[in-house]
Design a protein around this motif. Structure first.
Motif, PDB file in Angstrom:
ATOM      1  N   PHE A   1       0.864  -1.180   0.000  1.00 16.32           N
ATOM      2  CA  PHE A   1       0.000   0.000   0.000  1.00 16.32           C
ATOM      3  C   PHE A   1       0.897   1.225   0.000  1.00 16.32           C
ATOM      4  O   PHE A   1       1.735   1.390   0.883  1.00 16.32           O
ATOM      5  CB  PHE A   1      -0.913   0.017   1.236  1.00 16.32           C
ATOM      6  CG  PHE A   1      -1.839   1.206   1.284  1.00 16.32           C
ATOM      7  CD1 PHE A   1      -3.042   1.188   0.612  1.00 16.32           C
ATOM      8  CD2 PHE A   1      -1.488   2.348   2.001  1.00 16.32           C
ATOM      9  CE1 PHE A   1      -3.901   2.280   0.654  1.00 16.32           C
ATOM     10  CE2 PHE A   1      -2.335   3.448   2.043  1.00 16.32           C
ATOM     11  CZ  PHE A   1      -3.545   3.410   1.368  1.00 16.32           C
ATOM     12  N   ASN A   2       0.734   2.071  -1.018  1.00 17.51           N
ATOM     13  CA  ASN A   2       1.588   3.251  -1.173  1.00 17.51           C
ATOM     14  C   ASN A   2       3.071   2.895  -1.190  1.00 17.51           C
ATOM     15  O   ASN A   2       3.927   3.612  -0.659  1.00 17.51           O
ATOM     16  CB  ASN A   2       1.326   4.265  -0.055  1.00 17.51           C
ATOM     17  CG  ASN A   2       0.485   5.437  -0.532  1.00 17.51           C
ATOM     18  OD1 ASN A   2       0.343   5.672  -1.735  1.00 17.51           O
ATOM     19  ND2 ASN A   2      -0.071   6.178   0.404  1.00 17.51           N
ATOM     20  N   GLY A   3       3.379   1.753  -1.799  1.00 18.00           N
ATOM     21  CA  GLY A   3       4.773   1.337  -1.925  1.00 18.00           C
ATOM     22  C   GLY A   3       5.336   0.623  -0.723  1.00 18.00           C
ATOM     23  O   GLY A   3       6.471   0.130  -0.758  1.00 18.00           O
ATOM     24  N   ARG A   4       4.572   0.528   0.357  1.00 20.43           N
ATOM     25  CA  ARG A   4       5.047  -0.136   1.568  1.00 20.43           C
ATOM     26  C   ARG A   4       4.362  -1.483   1.747  1.00 20.43           C
ATOM     27  O   ARG A   4       3.199  -1.656   1.393  1.00 20.43           O
ATOM     28  CB  ARG A   4       4.774   0.736   2.801  1.00 20.43           C
ATOM     29  CG  ARG A   4       5.495   2.086   2.783  1.00 20.43           C
ATOM     30  CD  ARG A   4       5.184   2.856   4.043  1.00 20.43           C
ATOM     31  NE  ARG A   4       5.848   4.157   4.064  1.00 20.43           N
ATOM     32  CZ  ARG A   4       5.725   5.039   5.048  1.00 20.43           C
ATOM     33  NH1 ARG A   4       4.941   4.759   6.085  1.00 20.43           N
ATOM     34  NH2 ARG A   4       6.371   6.191   4.993  1.00 20.43           N
ATOM     35  N   LYS A   5       5.085  -2.415   2.315  1.00 21.75           N
ATOM     36  CA  LYS A   5       4.526  -3.743   2.549  1.00 21.75           C
ATOM     37  C   LYS A   5       3.386  -3.660   3.553  1.00 21.75           C
ATOM     38  O   LYS A   5       3.485  -2.976   4.576  1.00 21.75           O
ATOM     39  CB  LYS A   5       5.610  -4.686   3.067  1.00 21.75           C
ATOM     40  CG  LYS A   5       5.104  -6.100   3.320  1.00 21.75           C
ATOM     41  CD  LYS A   5       6.206  -6.996   3.866  1.00 21.75           C
ATOM     42  CE  LYS A   5       5.662  -8.382   4.181  1.00 21.75           C
ATOM     43  NZ  LYS A   5       6.707  -9.270   4.745  1.00 21.75           N
ATOM     44  N   LEU A   6       2.300  -4.366   3.258  1.00 19.34           N
ATOM     45  CA  LEU A   6       1.155  -4.386   4.156  1.00 19.34           C
ATOM     46  C   LEU A   6       1.375  -5.427   5.247  1.00 19.34           C
ATOM     47  O   LEU A   6       1.523  -6.620   4.948  1.00 19.34           O
ATOM     48  CB  LEU A   6      -0.118  -4.734   3.383  1.00 19.34           C
ATOM     49  CG  LEU A   6      -0.895  -3.591   2.736  1.00 19.34           C
ATOM     50  CD1 LEU A   6      -2.036  -4.166   1.904  1.00 19.34           C
ATOM     51  CD2 LEU A   6      -1.439  -2.646   3.792  1.00 19.34           C
ATOM     52  N   PRO A   7       1.380  -5.036   6.505  1.00 19.54           N
ATOM     53  CA  PRO A   7       1.482  -6.018   7.590  1.00 19.54           C
ATOM     54  C   PRO A   7       0.257  -6.926   7.620  1.00 19.54           C
ATOM     55  O   PRO A   7      -0.847  -6.513   7.249  1.00 19.54           O
ATOM     56  CB  PRO A   7       1.543  -5.140   8.856  1.00 19.54           C
ATOM     57  CG  PRO A   7       1.913  -3.781   8.379  1.00 19.54           C
ATOM     58  CD  PRO A   7       1.337  -3.653   7.004  1.00 19.54           C
ATOM     59  N   ASP A   8       0.449  -8.156   8.058  1.00 20.60           N
ATOM     60  CA  ASP A   8      -0.677  -9.085   8.138  1.00 20.60           C
ATOM     61  C   ASP A   8      -1.754  -8.570   9.078  1.00 20.60           C
ATOM     62  O   ASP A   8      -2.949  -8.838   8.884  1.00 20.60           O
ATOM     63  CB  ASP A   8      -0.186 -10.455   8.622  1.00 20.60           C
ATOM     64  CG  ASP A   8       0.682 -11.154   7.582  1.00 20.60           C
ATOM     65  OD1 ASP A   8       0.566 -10.804   6.390  1.00 20.60           O
ATOM     66  OD2 ASP A   8       1.476 -12.033   7.963  1.00 20.60           O
ATOM     67  N   SER A   9      -1.346  -7.820  10.102  1.00 22.26           N
ATOM     68  CA  SER A   9      -2.315  -7.296  11.066  1.00 22.26           C
ATOM     69  C   SER A   9      -3.284  -6.326  10.395  1.00 22.26           C
ATOM     70  O   SER A   9      -4.467  -6.278  10.734  1.00 22.26           O
ATOM     71  CB  SER A   9      -1.594  -6.595  12.218  1.00 22.26           C
ATOM     72  OG  SER A   9      -0.818  -5.495  11.740  1.00 22.26           O
ATOM     73  N   VAL A  10      -2.788  -5.552   9.436  1.00 19.09           N
ATOM     74  CA  VAL A  10      -3.649  -4.608   8.728  1.00 19.09           C
ATOM     75  C   VAL A  10      -4.630  -5.361   7.842  1.00 19.09           C
ATOM     76  O   VAL A  10      -5.831  -5.061   7.819  1.00 19.09           O
ATOM     77  CB  VAL A  10      -2.810  -3.628   7.887  1.00 19.09           C
ATOM     78  CG1 VAL A  10      -3.705  -2.786   6.986  1.00 19.09           C
ATOM     79  CG2 VAL A  10      -1.979  -2.733   8.791  1.00 19.09           C
ATOM     80  N   SER A  11      -4.149  -6.343   7.111  1.00 21.87           N
ATOM     81  CA  SER A  11      -5.028  -7.126   6.236  1.00 21.87           C
ATOM     82  C   SER A  11      -6.120  -7.813   7.045  1.00 21.87           C
ATOM     83  O   SER A  11      -7.296  -7.796   6.666  1.00 21.87           O
ATOM     84  CB  SER A  11      -4.211  -8.167   5.468  1.00 21.87           C
ATOM     85  OG  SER A  11      -3.270  -7.543   4.617  1.00 21.87           O
ATOM     86  N   GLY A  12      -5.731  -8.404   8.169  1.00 21.24           N
ATOM     87  CA  GLY A  12      -6.710  -9.072   9.022  1.00 21.24           C
ATOM     88  C   GLY A  12      -7.733  -8.108   9.582  1.00 21.24           C
ATOM     89  O   GLY A  12      -8.936  -8.406   9.635  1.00 21.24           O
TER      90      GLY A  12
END
Length: 482
Positions: free
Chosen positions: A380-391
Motif C-alpha cells: 500500500f503506497n509502496g510499503r509492505k502491508l502487515p498481516d495485522s492490517v489485512s486481518g
C-alpha cells in the motif's frame, strides 16, 4: 479497575468547548432580533458549567491514558457532546421530543445529515446555524480522531496511518494538539473559501456560511427543505462538488503539501484510487441518465456528478430525486453509499483504502492459486502491508456488512418497509444522510419514523462514525476485567 480521571478530564474539556460554541448561534439570533438567543445562552451556561465541573474534578490528578481508557474516552466524548448538543433543539421547540433532539444532534456531530426537522426554510436562524456548526465541529473532530486516536486503537486497519509520534497513548494529546492546529487552519481556510464562493454564486451570506460548514465537513445539513436543489444553480453545484471532494481527501496530506511536499496529493495511491472511482461512477450515472432520458446532455453530467459525489462521500446533499430514475439508480446509489472517501478526511463509509487492501489480498490469493510456490507481497503506497492490517480490514468488512444487516432487521421489526429499513440501516452506518424510498429518500425526511426506529438509527450513526469496533468492544465482558 479503570481510572476514570483521564476520561473525565478530556470529556469535561470538550463539553466546555461545546458550551462555548453555543454562544455563536446566540449571537446570531441577537443580531437578527430572534428571541431564541435565550435558548442558546441557557444551554451554553449549563453545558459549560457541567463541563467545567468535570474538568476541574480531574485536573492535576489524571494519569496517563491506556488503551482501555482511550476506547471509553472516545465513546464517552461523542455521547456527551451529542447529549449536550441536543439541548438547544429541544428547548427551542423545533423538535417535539427528546428523541428527535438527540437524533438531530447525533446526525449533526457525526456529519450524517439525516434530519427530522420539517420547515427548514422558516426555521430560526440560530437553530440553522447550530446545525451547521455541529457538523463543522464534528468534521474537525473526525479528522483529529482519524489521525490521533483510531490508528492507536488499531481500528479496522487504521494503524496503517499511524503518525510516528503516536507510539503510545500518553503521547497522543501533545502531538495531536500540534498537528490538529495545522489541520484546523486548513479546514478553516477551505470553509472560508467555500463560503465566499457560495456567496458570490448567489446565496445569502448566512446560507453561504452554513452550507460552507456542512460542505467541507461532508455533512449535508442545509438551510432549505429542498437541500442544494433549492437554489437550482449550476455554479452552486460546481462549488459543492469542489469542496465535497476537498473534504474527502486526507487532511494530513494537505499539511504535508503546505510544508513543501506539494506533489504528495497526486502521488498518494489512496487519493488516485478515490478520484478514479469518482470519475468512473459519475460516468456510469451520466450514461444511464442519458439512456433513460433523465436530464440529457451536459445538464445530466451536472446532476450525475453532484449526486454521486454527495452520496459517495457521505455528504448527503441532493439536487434531484434520483430514486425516481428507476430500479438501476436505486441499486446504484445504495451501493455507492458504502464507499466513502479517504482515511483522515471528514467523509464516512468503508473508506477507499480498505477497498485497496481488499483488492491486494484478493490479488495475492489468486496469484498463489496460479503459482503455489511463488512469493507475492501486498503493498500500500509502496510499503509492505502487515498481516495485522489485512486481518483488521477483512474483519471490518465482515462486521460492517453484519451491522447493516442486523440494524436493517431491527428496523423492519419497528414496522418499516424493506426498502426503508435496508437503506436506513445503510445510510446510518455509512453516515450518509438520505436513504431510499418515499419516506427517507432524497425528497423525504426521517420525522415520520417512530421513536424506536430513530433510537436504532441514532445508535447506528454513532457506531458508523466510530468505526464499529470502538463501540462494540465496550460490550465485551473481557474488556472490563482488570
Amino acid at each position: 479497575m479503570i481510572d476514570p480521571r483521564p476520561i473525565t478530564l478530556i470529556v469535561g474539556a470538550l463539553t466546555t468547548g461545546l458550551g462555548a460554541a453555543m454562544l455563536a448561534p446566540a449571537l446570531l439570533d441577537i443580531l437578527l432580533g430572534n428571541p431564541h438567543w435565550q435558548v442558546f445562552v441557557a444551554s451554553s451556561l449549563f453545558t459549560m458549567l457541567t463541563g467545567s465541573m468535570l474538568f476541574l474534578s480531574a485536573q492535576g490528578s489524571a494519569g496517563q491514558m491506556n488503551l482501555r481508557q482511550a476506547f471509553i474516552m472516545t465513546v464517552a466524548a461523542w455521547v456527551s457532546l451529542v447529549g449536550f448538543g441536543a439541548i438547544p433543539f429541544y428547548l427551542s421547540g423545533v423538535v417535539p421530543s427528546i428523541t428527535d433532539a438527540v437524533f438531530e444532534s447525533m446526525s449533526g456531530l457525526t456529519t450524517t445529515g439525516a434530519t427530522v426537522i420539517v420547515g427548514l426554510d422558516n426555521a430560526p436562524p440560530g437553530i440553522l446555524f447550530w446545525r451547521g456548526l455541529q457538523q463543522w465541529l464534528g468534521g474537525l473532530g473526525i479528522i483529529v480522531m482519524a489521525v490521533a486516536v483510531l490508528p492507536m486503537l488499531q481500528i479496522g486497519g487504521m494503524q496503517l496511518f499511524k503518525v510516528e509520534a503516536f507510539e503510545t497513548p500518553d503521547k497522543i494529546l501533545p502531538r495531536a494538539t500540534q498537528i490538529s492546529g495545522s489541520m484546523t487552519m486548513i479546514y478553516l481556510i477551505f470553509t472560508t473559501l467555500c463560503m465566499i464562493a457560495y456567496w458570490a454564486a448567489g446565496m445569502r451570506m448566512t446560507d453561504a456560511l452554513i452550507h460552507a460548514m456542512t460542505t467541507v465537513a461532508t455533512g449535508g445539513f442545509s438551510t432549505k427543505d429542498g437541500s442544494i436543489g433549492h437554489f437550482d444553480s449550476a455554479a452552486i453545484d460546481m462549488i459543492g462538488i469542489t469542496f465535497m471532494l476537498a473534504g474527502s481527501l486526507p487532511f494530513l496530506l494537505y499539511v504535508q503539501a503546505v510544508q513543501g511536499r506539494t506533489s504528495i496529493l497526486w502521488r498518494d495511491s489512496q487519493v488516485k484510487a478515490f478520484m478514479l472511482t469518482v470519475f468512473a461512477l459519475v460516468l456510469v450515472a451520466w450514461i444511464y441518465e442519458h439512456a433513460r432520458g433523465f436530464n440529457p446532455g451536459i445538464e445530466g453530467l451536472r446532476y450525475a456528478a453532484f449526486n454521486v459525489i454527495s452520496i459517495m462521500t457521505g455528504t448527503g446533499y441532493a439536487t434531484t430525486d434520483y430514486g425516481a430514475w428507476g430500479p438501476f439508480a436505486v441499486t446504484f446509489f445504495f451501493v455507492i453509499m458504502f464507499i466513502g472517501g479517504c482515511a483522515g478526511s471528514t467523509s464516512c463509509g468503508i473508506k477507499i483504502f480498505r477497498f485497496q487492501v481488499l483488492y491486494q489480498n484478493v490479488r495475492q490469493h489468486l496469484s498463489r492459486i496460479v503459482y503455489p510456490n511463488g512469493i507475492f507481497v501486498t503493498r500500500f503506497n509502496g510499503r509492505k502491508l502487515p498481516d495485522s492490517v489485512s486481518g483488521a480490514v477483512m474483519s471490518f468488512f465482515f462486521l460492517y456488512l453484519c451491522s447493516v444487516a442486523v440494524l436493517a432487521v431491527a428496523l423492519s421489526f419497528t414496522g418499516l418497509d424493506d426498502l426503508t429499513a435496508i437503506s436506513g440501516a445503510a445510510t446510518a452506518i455509512s453516515n450518509v444522510g438520505p436513504g431510499l424510498g418515499d419516506i427517507i429518500g432524497p425528497s423525504g425526511n426521517f420525522k415520520p419514523l417512530n421513536d424506536t426506529a430513530k433510537w436504532l438509527l441514532t445508535a447506528g450513526m454513532l457506531m458508523g462514525r466510530l468505526e464499529l469496533f470502538t463501540v462494540l468492544v465496550l460490550f465485551l465482558p473481557r474488556f472490563w476485567r482488570a
